[in-house]
Design a protein around this motif. Sequence first.
Motif, mmCIF file in Angstrom:
data_model
loop_
_atom_site.group_PDB
_atom_site.id
_atom_site.type_symbol
_atom_site.label_atom_id
_atom_site.label_comp_id
_atom_site.label_asym_id
_atom_site.label_seq_id
_atom_site.Cartn_x
_atom_site.Cartn_y
_atom_site.Cartn_z
ATOM 1 N N ARG A 169 3.825 4.435 -1.818
ATOM 2 C CA ARG A 169 3.869 5.294 -3.216
ATOM 3 C C ARG A 169 2.332 5.499 -3.547
ATOM 4 O O ARG A 169 2.254 6.332 -4.159
ATOM 5 N N ALA A 170 1.654 4.890 -2.963
ATOM 6 C CA ALA A 170 -0.140 4.697 -3.739
ATOM 7 C C ALA A 170 -0.923 6.221 -3.023
ATOM 8 O O ALA A 170 -0.470 6.489 -1.670
ATOM 9 N N SER A 171 -1.561 6.751 -3.793
ATOM 10 C CA SER A 171 -1.931 8.213 -3.286
ATOM 11 C C SER A 171 -2.990 7.821 -2.321
ATOM 12 O O SER A 171 -3.072 8.728 -0.978
ATOM 13 N N TRP A 172 -3.837 6.826 -2.419
ATOM 14 C CA TRP A 172 -4.395 5.981 -1.087
ATOM 15 C C TRP A 172 -4.507 4.739 -1.410
ATOM 16 O O TRP A 172 -4.023 4.777 -1.935
ATOM 17 N N ILE A 173 -5.092 4.253 -0.136
ATOM 18 C CA ILE A 173 -5.502 2.899 -0.501
ATOM 19 C C ILE A 173 -7.099 3.060 0.159
ATOM 20 O O ILE A 173 -6.870 2.767 0.675
ATOM 21 N N THR A 174 -7.221 2.033 -0.241
ATOM 22 C CA THR A 174 -8.815 1.676 0.213
ATOM 23 C C THR A 174 -8.752 0.144 0.131
ATOM 24 O O THR A 174 -8.220 -0.883 -0.582
ATOM 25 N N VAL A 175 -9.575 -0.545 1.747
ATOM 26 C CA VAL A 175 -9.334 -1.836 1.999
ATOM 27 C C VAL A 175 -10.794 -2.057 2.223
ATOM 28 O O VAL A 175 -11.934 -1.085 2.434
ATOM 29 N N HIS A 176 -11.588 -2.963 2.330
ATOM 30 C CA HIS A 176 -12.930 -3.412 2.660
ATOM 31 C C HIS A 176 -13.252 -3.994 3.638
ATOM 32 O O HIS A 176 -14.426 -4.296 4.070
ATOM 33 N N SER A 177 -12.215 -4.117 4.656
ATOM 34 C CA SER A 177 -12.510 -4.205 6.304
ATOM 35 C C SER A 177 -11.724 -3.900 7.346
ATOM 36 O O SER A 177 -10.427 -3.509 6.673
ATOM 37 N N PRO A 178 -11.700 -3.316 8.452
ATOM 38 C CA PRO A 178 -10.987 -2.729 9.295
ATOM 39 C C PRO A 178 -9.885 -3.691 9.864
ATOM 40 O O PRO A 178 -8.816 -3.277 9.705
ATOM 41 N N GLY A 179 -9.926 -5.087 9.843
ATOM 42 C CA GLY A 179 -8.355 -5.560 9.819
ATOM 43 C C GLY A 179 -8.188 -6.027 8.982
ATOM 44 O O GLY A 179 -6.602 -5.996 9.036
ATOM 45 N N ASN A 180 -7.952 -5.583 7.353
ATOM 46 C CA ASN A 180 -7.415 -5.512 5.970
ATOM 47 C C ASN A 180 -6.284 -3.763 6.404
ATOM 48 O O ASN A 180 -5.433 -4.023 5.982
ATOM 49 N N ARG A 181 -7.295 -3.398 6.665
ATOM 50 C CA ARG A 181 -6.464 -1.647 7.348
ATOM 51 C C ARG A 181 -6.043 -1.825 8.214
ATOM 52 O O ARG A 181 -4.233 -1.420 7.539
ATOM 53 N N HIS A 182 -5.774 -2.714 9.580
ATOM 54 C CA HIS A 182 -4.934 -2.986 10.168
ATOM 55 C C HIS A 182 -3.316 -3.900 9.498
ATOM 56 O O HIS A 182 -2.059 -3.304 9.386
ATOM 57 N N HIS A 183 -3.311 -4.664 8.653
ATOM 58 C CA HIS A 183 -2.795 -5.101 7.661
ATOM 59 C C HIS A 183 -1.894 -4.481 6.863
ATOM 60 O O HIS A 183 -0.557 -3.986 7.105
ATOM 61 N N VAL A 184 -2.206 -3.409 6.362
ATOM 62 C CA VAL A 184 -1.775 -2.668 5.419
ATOM 63 C C VAL A 184 -1.149 -1.430 6.614
ATOM 64 O O VAL A 184 0.431 -1.108 5.986
ATOM 65 N N ILE A 185 -1.629 -1.367 7.400
ATOM 66 C CA ILE A 185 -0.828 0.192 8.140
ATOM 67 C C ILE A 185 0.525 -0.589 8.056
ATOM 68 O O ILE A 185 1.526 -0.173 8.588
ATOM 69 N N ALA A 186 0.352 -1.745 8.949
ATOM 70 C CA ALA A 186 1.594 -2.236 9.818
ATOM 71 C C ALA A 186 2.538 -2.835 8.168
ATOM 72 O O ALA A 186 3.398 -2.704 8.651
ATOM 73 N N ARG A 187 2.384 -2.940 7.684
ATOM 74 C CA ARG A 187 3.003 -3.277 6.001
ATOM 75 C C ARG A 187 3.332 -1.469 5.462
ATOM 76 O O ARG A 187 4.051 -2.086 4.849
ATOM 77 N N GLY A 188 3.062 -0.462 6.130
ATOM 78 C CA GLY A 188 4.227 0.690 5.883
ATOM 79 C C GLY A 188 2.646 1.650 5.335
ATOM 80 O O GLY A 188 3.329 2.254 4.611
ATOM 81 N N GLY A 189 1.534 1.257 5.133
ATOM 82 C CA GLY A 189 0.468 2.389 4.520
ATOM 83 C C GLY A 189 0.741 3.077 5.639
ATOM 84 O O GLY A 189 0.667 3.026 7.181
ATOM 85 N N ASP A 190 0.217 4.508 5.108
ATOM 86 C CA ASP A 190 -0.040 6.168 5.908
ATOM 87 C C ASP A 190 -1.147 5.710 6.335
ATOM 88 O O ASP A 190 -2.634 6.104 5.621
ATOM 89 N N PRO A 191 -1.475 5.892 7.520
ATOM 90 C CA PRO A 191 -2.821 5.628 8.711
ATOM 91 C C PRO A 191 -3.417 6.928 7.845
ATOM 92 O O PRO A 191 -5.049 6.228 7.641
ATOM 93 N N ARG A 192 -2.974 7.909 7.660
ATOM 94 C CA ARG A 192 -4.187 8.881 7.360
ATOM 95 C C ARG A 192 -4.681 8.699 5.531
ATOM 96 O O ARG A 192 -5.230 9.727 5.167
ATOM 97 N N ARG A 193 -4.346 7.784 5.360
ATOM 98 C CA ARG A 193 -4.348 8.138 3.287
ATOM 99 C C ARG A 193 -4.308 6.007 3.280
ATOM 100 O O ARG A 193 -4.508 5.707 2.143
ATOM 101 N N VAL A 194 -5.378 5.106 4.338
ATOM 102 C CA VAL A 194 -5.703 4.173 4.574
ATOM 103 C C VAL A 194 -7.307 3.912 4.524
ATOM 104 O O VAL A 194 -7.669 4.898 5.731
#
Length: 440
Positions: A169-194
């Motif tokens: 539901r977040a409008s956008w998600i920012t993370v500080h590293s590529p590994g965190n991005r992979h985790h967020v996407i695996a947990r439901g984050g839209d790859p276009r918005r992470v």
Amino acid sequence: MRILVVTAYFPPDTGSAAHLFYELGTALVQRGHQVTVVTGMPGYHAQGSLQPYAGQRRLDETVNGIHVVRVVTPLRSSHSMLGRAIWQFGAALAFFVAGVGLPPHDAVVLYSPPLPLGLAAWGWHRLRGLPFVLNVQDLFPRSAIDLGLLRHPLIIQAFDLLEQFLYRRASWITVHSPGNRHHVIARGGDPRRVTVVPNWVDIDFIRPGPRENAFRRRHRLGDAFIACFAGVLGYSQDIDVVLEAAALTAEKGKVTWLIVGDGVHAPRLRKKAALMALDNVRFLPMQPRESYPELLRASDVGLATLRSDVTTPVVPSKILSIMAAGLPVVTALPLDGDASRLIAEARCGICLPPGDARALADAVLKLWRNRSLRQRLGECGRRYVEQRLSLDACVARYEDLLERLSEYAGPPHLPARQPGRADSHTAHPRVGESARGGFF
């Protein structure tokens, strides 16, 4: 733009969370934006007099041009998971109510953890259509599960559901590293918005300088070779390995191991050092923000340690500060995470496996013996943060992202491409795995 910033920690609180969003807010104000911070009353290793906040249920103040709205929250508990949960959800409710009473804003940036604070931003989104950026720093609840702090299956399931709910539901998600991005996407984050936007460091505030300085004189460090750990002494930081490495170098009398900070494990660690009779270990309390650059410059080596069961790909912010100060970095943390990849790419330090006291002692002694290696690693780290991790560069990406998001009502209406300068998923090219225990 009118930007609302939400964080549980803000100066005079100390620690990476407080400093990170203080710097973000200050930089956005300098760029001409109106910034309001919603936060709690100070109490997280806060420095200075707290008398102005005593007994207040709400307090509005101006800090470096930032309008800071402080509200009372349930008492923070460091020892009880139930107490921590009550504080986190209570803070989310208090922040939501405070935000409802504020004038309209264009966008929200929210620091997580605590993860439940995301509910406040989601509430404003539902009520006013306010887009919100969820800045995910620690991957909760995974980090708490790894450390054994979260065990009950039902509680774990509840936080898992909350994590997925907010990521979707977040409008956008920012993370500080590529590994965190992979985790967020695996947990439901839209790859276009992470998007990966690395944590920044203020390279004007923290910069190389004289080793022989007022900090050394004030704390009577003399000409000692200082290996320094500065930060929170909490559940995930493995300071025991520092004490064990110190024991292995005690007879040589060459290195002073300086541990600066406070946290739930501070009393235990001080007692352990006393029982081990470690004359080459010094403890200092958490220092004010303005003393931090001087502390780093007084040191010869910067340390970053994590327990082996920290499986999330975290990059401790202290690593960036050590690099900015022109010091070599020595880490003892999981080698398959993003921190080791960053150090390998920057060629600024030594990456060691977690919990290996002998390797840590040997690495620090190697640097003690080799001044030219220390200088080369320190120069590489400083150059890397100047080129890629400066405050100005990273805040510009947030500014661009927030300006674009303010034009849209929420996730269903957002453009599919990454906005502006934040259009790459990673902040720097991926690099190969670092050599285990290798020197860079």
